[in-house]
Design a protein around this motif. Structure first.
Motif, PDB file in Angstrom:
ATOM      1  N   ARG A 588     -41.744  10.245  70.977  1.00 12.21           N
ATOM      2  CA  ARG A 588     -42.293   9.405  69.844  1.00 12.21           C
ATOM      3  C   ARG A 588     -41.219  10.036  68.773  1.00 12.21           C
ATOM      4  O   ARG A 588     -40.633   9.058  67.750  1.00 12.21           O
ATOM      5  N   HIS A 589     -40.815  11.254  68.796  1.00 13.70           N
ATOM      6  CA  HIS A 589     -39.825  11.881  67.832  1.00 13.70           C
ATOM      7  C   HIS A 589     -38.564  11.225  67.815  1.00 13.70           C
ATOM      8  O   HIS A 589     -37.939  10.975  67.051  1.00 13.70           O
ATOM      9  N   TYR A 590     -38.044  10.995  68.987  1.00 18.99           N
ATOM     10  CA  TYR A 590     -36.919  10.314  69.233  1.00 18.99           C
ATOM     11  C   TYR A 590     -36.673   8.679  69.103  1.00 18.99           C
ATOM     12  O   TYR A 590     -35.657   7.960  69.295  1.00 18.99           O
ATOM     13  N   GLY A 591     -37.987   8.132  69.044  1.00 23.31           N
ATOM     14  CA  GLY A 591     -37.861   6.682  68.952  1.00 23.31           C
ATOM     15  C   GLY A 591     -38.061   5.970  70.122  1.00 23.31           C
ATOM     16  O   GLY A 591     -37.402   4.926  70.324  1.00 23.31           O
ATOM     17  N   MET A 592     -38.190   6.679  71.352  1.00 24.35           N
ATOM     18  CA  MET A 592     -37.966   6.057  72.661  1.00 24.35           C
ATOM     19  C   MET A 592     -39.279   5.775  73.287  1.00 24.35           C
ATOM     20  O   MET A 592     -40.148   6.152  72.923  1.00 24.35           O
ATOM     21  N   GLU A 593     -39.208   4.410  74.105  1.00 24.46           N
ATOM     22  CA  GLU A 593     -40.444   4.054  74.461  1.00 24.46           C
ATOM     23  C   GLU A 593     -40.366   4.059  75.858  1.00 24.46           C
ATOM     24  O   GLU A 593     -39.687   4.303  76.691  1.00 24.46           O
ATOM     25  N   GLY A 594     -41.936   3.924  76.452  1.00 20.59           N
ATOM     26  CA  GLY A 594     -42.087   3.932  77.877  1.00 20.59           C
ATOM     27  C   GLY A 594     -42.699   5.206  78.518  1.00 20.59           C
ATOM     28  O   GLY A 594     -42.811   5.258  79.634  1.00 20.59           O
ATOM     29  N   VAL A 595     -42.422   6.309  77.641  1.00 20.87           N
ATOM     30  CA  VAL A 595     -42.908   7.656  77.950  1.00 20.87           C
ATOM     31  C   VAL A 595     -44.318   7.979  77.477  1.00 20.87           C
ATOM     32  O   VAL A 595     -44.373   8.299  76.132  1.00 20.87           O
ATOM     33  N   MET A 596     -45.461   8.047  78.354  1.00 23.17           N
ATOM     34  CA  MET A 596     -46.811   8.034  77.728  1.00 23.17           C
ATOM     35  C   MET A 596     -47.428   9.391  78.202  1.00 23.17           C
ATOM     36  O   MET A 596     -48.337   9.673  77.566  1.00 23.17           O
ATOM     37  N   ALA A 597     -46.725  10.085  79.097  1.00 25.84           N
ATOM     38  CA  ALA A 597     -47.545  11.199  79.473  1.00 25.84           C
ATOM     39  C   ALA A 597     -47.202  12.485  78.815  1.00 25.84           C
ATOM     40  O   ALA A 597     -45.992  12.713  78.212  1.00 25.84           O
ATOM     41  N   ASP A 598     -47.988  13.552  78.793  1.00 28.70           N
ATOM     42  CA  ASP A 598     -47.742  14.853  78.447  1.00 28.70           C
ATOM     43  C   ASP A 598     -46.495  15.741  79.320  1.00 28.70           C
ATOM     44  O   ASP A 598     -45.994  16.450  78.734  1.00 28.70           O
ATOM     45  N   ALA A 599     -46.672  15.426  80.469  1.00 20.82           N
ATOM     46  CA  ALA A 599     -45.664  15.834  81.471  1.00 20.82           C
ATOM     47  C   ALA A 599     -44.206  15.359  81.241  1.00 20.82           C
ATOM     48  O   ALA A 599     -44.180  14.380  80.854  1.00 20.82           O
ATOM     49  N   PHE A 600     -43.312  16.495  81.438  1.00 20.44           N
ATOM     50  CA  PHE A 600     -41.909  15.983  81.314  1.00 20.44           C
ATOM     51  C   PHE A 600     -41.276  15.063  82.404  1.00 20.44           C
ATOM     52  O   PHE A 600     -41.742  15.584  83.615  1.00 20.44           O
ATOM     53  N   GLU A 601     -40.722  14.066  82.116  1.00 27.63           N
ATOM     54  CA  GLU A 601     -39.964  13.214  83.261  1.00 27.63           C
ATOM     55  C   GLU A 601     -38.609  12.755  82.974  1.00 27.63           C
ATOM     56  O   GLU A 601     -38.097  13.041  81.813  1.00 27.63           O
ATOM     57  N   ARG A 602     -37.910  12.650  83.916  1.00 25.08           N
ATOM     58  CA  ARG A 602     -36.457  12.272  83.713  1.00 25.08           C
ATOM     59  C   ARG A 602     -36.077  10.900  83.110  1.00 25.08           C
ATOM     60  O   ARG A 602     -36.832  10.063  83.851  1.00 25.08           O
ATOM     61  N   VAL A 603     -35.519  10.813  82.104  1.00 17.55           N
ATOM     62  CA  VAL A 603     -35.480   9.466  81.313  1.00 17.55           C
ATOM     63  C   VAL A 603     -33.933   9.358  81.198  1.00 17.55           C
ATOM     64  O   VAL A 603     -33.145  10.128  80.751  1.00 17.55           O
ATOM     65  N   SER A 604     -33.472   7.993  81.446  1.00 12.22           N
ATOM     66  CA  SER A 604     -32.070   7.477  80.866  1.00 12.22           C
ATOM     67  C   SER A 604     -31.816   7.469  79.724  1.00 12.22           C
ATOM     68  O   SER A 604     -32.733   6.896  78.817  1.00 12.22           O
ATOM     69  N   LEU A 605     -30.644   7.826  79.192  1.00 13.76           N
ATOM     70  CA  LEU A 605     -30.098   7.815  77.947  1.00 13.76           C
ATOM     71  C   LEU A 605     -29.328   6.744  77.387  1.00 13.76           C
ATOM     72  O   LEU A 605     -28.922   6.968  76.373  1.00 13.76           O
ATOM     73  N   LYS A 606     -29.204   5.887  78.576  1.00 10.09           N
ATOM     74  CA  LYS A 606     -28.347   4.643  78.358  1.00 10.09           C
ATOM     75  C   LYS A 606     -28.780   3.786  77.145  1.00 10.09           C
ATOM     76  O   LYS A 606     -29.945   3.589  77.349  1.00 10.09           O
ATOM     77  N   GLY A 607     -28.142   3.297  76.523  1.00 10.41           N
ATOM     78  CA  GLY A 607     -28.628   2.580  75.252  1.00 10.41           C
ATOM     79  C   GLY A 607     -28.977   3.345  73.974  1.00 10.41           C
ATOM     80  O   GLY A 607     -29.634   2.600  73.047  1.00 10.41           O
ATOM     81  N   THR A 608     -28.999   4.744  74.131  1.00 13.20           N
ATOM     82  CA  THR A 608     -29.432   5.541  73.018  1.00 13.20           C
ATOM     83  C   THR A 608     -28.283   6.205  72.489  1.00 13.20           C
ATOM     84  O   THR A 608     -27.201   6.206  73.286  1.00 13.20           O
ATOM     85  N   PRO A 609     -28.316   6.815  71.415  1.00 12.63           N
ATOM     86  CA  PRO A 609     -27.170   7.454  70.715  1.00 12.63           C
ATOM     87  C   PRO A 609     -26.929   8.859  71.532  1.00 12.63           C
ATOM     88  O   PRO A 609     -26.181   9.813  70.841  1.00 12.63           O
ATOM     89  N   ARG A 610     -27.820   9.187  72.474  1.00 10.79           N
ATOM     90  CA  ARG A 610     -27.780  10.605  73.024  1.00 10.79           C
ATOM     91  C   ARG A 610     -27.015  10.752  74.268  1.00 10.79           C
ATOM     92  O   ARG A 610     -26.998  10.036  74.985  1.00 10.79           O
TER      93      ARG A 610
END
Length: 814
Positions: A588-610
């Protein structure tokens, strides 16, 4: 007091190691706990640094290129009567270097290699010329021979707080928060495990005695100590709040709970519970309900409403963690911030104060005590004493425990002293368990446990040679696990096979869960990740920043580094990885969608400025101020952390950047005006452009496009000439052109952490070897670990007469 007496008696055998045990403290001589620190020569004091050519002639025949190098690139500012920055290099190419000149040559070497010097507007030497000068300084000034390098010497070092807690947990099998009872450790060269900063004080020794008692009370079952006591406490045995006043056999509590309470201090050795009872009644009724609360320190346990002048008994069962605590009975404030006794009178408007009478307190406990020995007790007391042969069982028990605690075989005279302590307790009527516990306390406050002392034979006392296999096992385990060697390491060391099987052991240890210490203790300090705990972004500007976000930021970087180690990836992923580990709060802080769980998961940064850790919220936040970004801090973090090329300290009396109403224009415009000061230009030309590349991330890591209503200019040019726009181009540039510098910086930091000392010129050989070896393995994380463990400084040490030699000889003496 018994533990102190035990320490005093057992400590006599260690007094030859510069330790003195006094009745209330173990005072350590400074010569034992800290090595002499080199003092850098002040750059302004040039007179002692400038001298004529040495009568003895050149240092090496290969110095013929040094004078032309200095003449062409350096002496226009630092010679011919000039001493810019307080430095003159006249005569340096000929003079046999003094210690002060070696300090200056070290500075020259660092500035030339990092390309800080010559300044960018001057003629630049080629890479070959830079390397040639570096080789000459290393070989001629510092007399470094990579074919036979000096391994250096590590001062005997105290376990830091983390190492102490981990070691106690592995030794005793308990998971107690012992580190919180010890004062914070100092840091040096970015790490808190360096020998020269890990000092000892009387207060710290007393804390070690207390934590030893706490841990042993948790483990050891003694039938004589299972009695449950009920104490009725009178006024002179409790702590009474500042606003309370006595009346008869009770206390009247007034106003707020910060000042008014009745408290019972208790020392709790283990997780247990107490029952606290109190007699209370309204003494002067108030027009609102009155509540009292039972608390452990500042943690609420139970609240009750006091409604009558009739005395009632209120009680609660209070779970209490190990340590010293205050069991409290307090008054509660209402939501307005007033005490329930401070109510405005209808006519006068003045506060009407009610009163509560708190009578006799009763403390019952501890309860839930074990009725029989547990598995941790049985692990220590594996030998049962036979009548009249208690000393035989004690010897077996103490030998095994002490060898694990000391991380090496125990000597006969040490064992005899420990058994003697137990026998002395038995002679005064103590149980077998109590006598053994006295000896165990002595072990846990002895220098051999609290300090890591490399052992080796007297034949290398003044020369360089390998540490023995037990010292090697400790070096390895505290490097990779921040804890003591396990059984397998000690078995290998005892059999003399550890050095032969070192690679296999390192592979095994990296796969063990304890290797998480490399993330928490090495990476956490190298990346300065621990400082996220202390940042406080201005709430009126960053209302979205809260504690769950702070935790999520730290966990993102920790998960990333743990994955890098677990998957044995290239360390270059730290620079430019196109993935990260994110939970719902951070998404939510990064403005990324699709991550709904409290647990940490590996997420692609493609298409983001990071990309990479540079755009992690943790790094962006710790390199900002409370109200804005800081290109200077961010640039400095890259230079210092990722490239190990920090600029020199800022000169004195440099004005600070305009802030608040005085600030005009964008932050970039203000920094460019600041850089117009010649005293600032050289260093800021290196730092600021890097920080500008990250300006689209605000002070808490949010992506943005404007600053002060103006579009953000995130372009920059490195001092080496490469230009970029934005974070991704900056990161791509670092990953493509600064690989060698980053690999070398990582090796330097890792070797510093592994050795527990700052690196010296002679260690350049080891750093070079680590970088070369890792490059052949595609810079995989494990390749750096294997190379560090195989390095000369890690495997060997340089002794000194009259200290290590006497220590080694003492091992053979009763």
């Amino acid at each position: 007091m018994s533990a102190l007496v035990s320490a005093l008696q057992f400590g006599t055998m260690y007094q030859r190691h510069c330790f003195t045990l006094a009745p209330f403290t173990l005072a350590l001589l400074a010569s034992c706990t800290s090595a002499p620190k080199r003092q850098a020569a002040p750059m302004a004091q040039t007179a002692s640094l400038v001298g004529p050519a040495s009568a003895s002639g050149p240092l090496l025949a290969s110095q013929g290129h040094v004078e032309p190098f200095l003449e062409r690139y350096c002496l226009s500012c630092h010679g011919h009567g000039k001493s810019k920055g307080g430095l003159s290099l006249e005569g340096f190419a000929h003079a046999a270097p003094t210690p002060e000149q070696q300090e200056v040559w070290q500075e020259v070497l660092e500035r030339v290699e990092s390309k800080d010097m010559p300044p960018e507007d001057h003629v630049q030497p080629s890479e070959g010329e830079r390397r040639q000068l570096a080789n000459w300084i290393t070989a001629s000034v510092f007399r470094t021979d990579c074919a036979n390098p000096d391994p250096g010497r590590v001062t005997m070092r105290r376990l830091n707080r983390v190492e102490y807690q981990n070691t106690m947990a592995d030794l005793l099998g308990v998971d107690l928060p012992l580190a919180q009872y010890l004062p914070p450790d100092d840091s040096g060269h970015g790490f808190d495990n360096l020998a020269d900063v890990l000092t000892m004080s009387p207060l710290l020794m007393e804390r070690y005695l207390n934590t030893a008692d706490m841990a042993l009370s948790t483990v050891v079952f003694d039938a004589a100590k299972t009695q449950r006591l009920t104490q009725k406490l009178s006024a002179d045995l409790v702590e009474v709040g500042a606003q309370a006043r006595a009346r008869g056999d009770g206390w009247i509590i007034l106003r707020t709970y910060e000042e008014d309470d009745v408290a019972v201090p208790v020392d709790v050795p283990d997780n247990t519970a107490f029952v606290l009872r109190v007699r209370a009644s309204l003494y002067k009724p108030a027009p609102v309900p009155v509540q009292i609360a039972f608390m452990v320190d500042d943690v609420f346990v139970q609240t009750y409403t006091v409604t009558s002048k009739r005395t009632r008994v209120y009680e609660t069962r209070m779970p209490v963690p190990p340590g010293r605590h205050r069991l409290r009975v307090v008054l509660l404030k209402d939501k307005s911030g007033l005490s329930p006794f401070e109510v405005a009178a209808p006519k006068t408007g003045k506060a009407h104060v009610g009163e509560v009478l708190v009578g006799q307190l009763e403390l019952d406990g501890p309860i839930d005590l074990p009725k029989q020995p547990g598995p941790l007790h049985r692990r220590i007391f594996f030998a049962a004493p036979l009548p009249g042969h208690e000393a035989d069982a004690a010897q077996a028990i103490l030998r095994r425990f002490t060898e694990r605690a000391f991380r090496r075989p125990v000597q006969d005279h040490e064992l005899e002293a420990l058994v003697g302590l137990a026998q002395q307790s038995w002679s005064h009527g103590a149980t077998f368990e109590a006598g053994i516990t006295e000896a165990l306390r002595a072990v846990l406050v002895s220098p051999r446990f609290l300090f890591r002392i490399d052992t080796y034979g007297p034949e290398i006392a003044a020369a360089a040679g390998p540490v023995d296999e037990f010292a090697l096992a400790s070096r390895l385990s505290y490097f990779l696990w921040s804890s003591m060697p396990d059984t397998e390491l000690l078995v290998e060391a005892r059999a003399g096979r550890l050095r032969k099987n070192l690679r296999a052991q390192v592979t095994r240890m990296l796969a063990h869960p304890r290797a998480r210490a490399l993330v928490d203790d090495f990476a956490g300090q190298w990346l300065q990740l621990r400082s996220i705990e202390g940042v406080a972004p201005a709430f009126f500007m960053y209302r979205n920043f809260d504690e769950p976000l702070r935790v999520a930021m730290k966990e993102e970087t920790s998960h990333f580094m743990a994955n890098l180690m677990r998957e044995d990836l290239s360390i270059m992923e730290i620079l430019n990885a196109d993935y990260s580990f994110i939970n719902a709060r951070l998404a939510r802080h990064y403005g990324m969608e699709g991550v709904m769980a409290d647990a940490f998961e590996r997420v692609s940064l493609k298409g983001t400025p990071r990309r990479g850790v540079l755009t992690h919220g943790s790094i962006l936040t710790i390199t900002s101020t409370s109200t804005r970004t800081s290109p200077v801090k961010r640039g400095l973090w890259v230079l210092e952390t990722l490239l190990n090329a920090p600029p020199p300290p800022a000169p004195p009396d440099v004005p600070s950047l305009a802030e608040g109403k005085e600030a005009k224009g964008t932050l970039r415009q203000r920094l460019e005006a600041h850089r117009a000061n010649p005293a600032c230009a050289t260093c800021h030309a290196r730092m600021d452009p890097i920080g500008f590349g990250l300006e689209r991330f605000d002070a808490v890591g949010n992506y943005r496009t404007q600053d002060s209503g103006e579009p953000i200019d995130d372009t920059g040019t490195l001092t080496s000439g490469e230009s970029f726009r934005g974070a991704q181009e900056l990161i791509n540039l670092l990953a493509s052109t600064k690989q060698e510098e980053f690999a070398r910086a990582f090796a330097h930091k890792l070797l510093t952490y592994a050795l527990g000392r700052g690196l010296e010129p002679a260690d350049r050989c080891a750093v070079d070897a680590v970088v070369t070896s890792a490059a052949q393995a595609e810079h995989r994380f494990s390749s750096f670990i294997h190379a560090v463990v195989s390095s000369v400084p890690f495997q060997k040490t340089r002794g000194t007469p009259n200290r290590e030699s006497s220590l080694a000889q003492h091992e053979e003496q009763p």
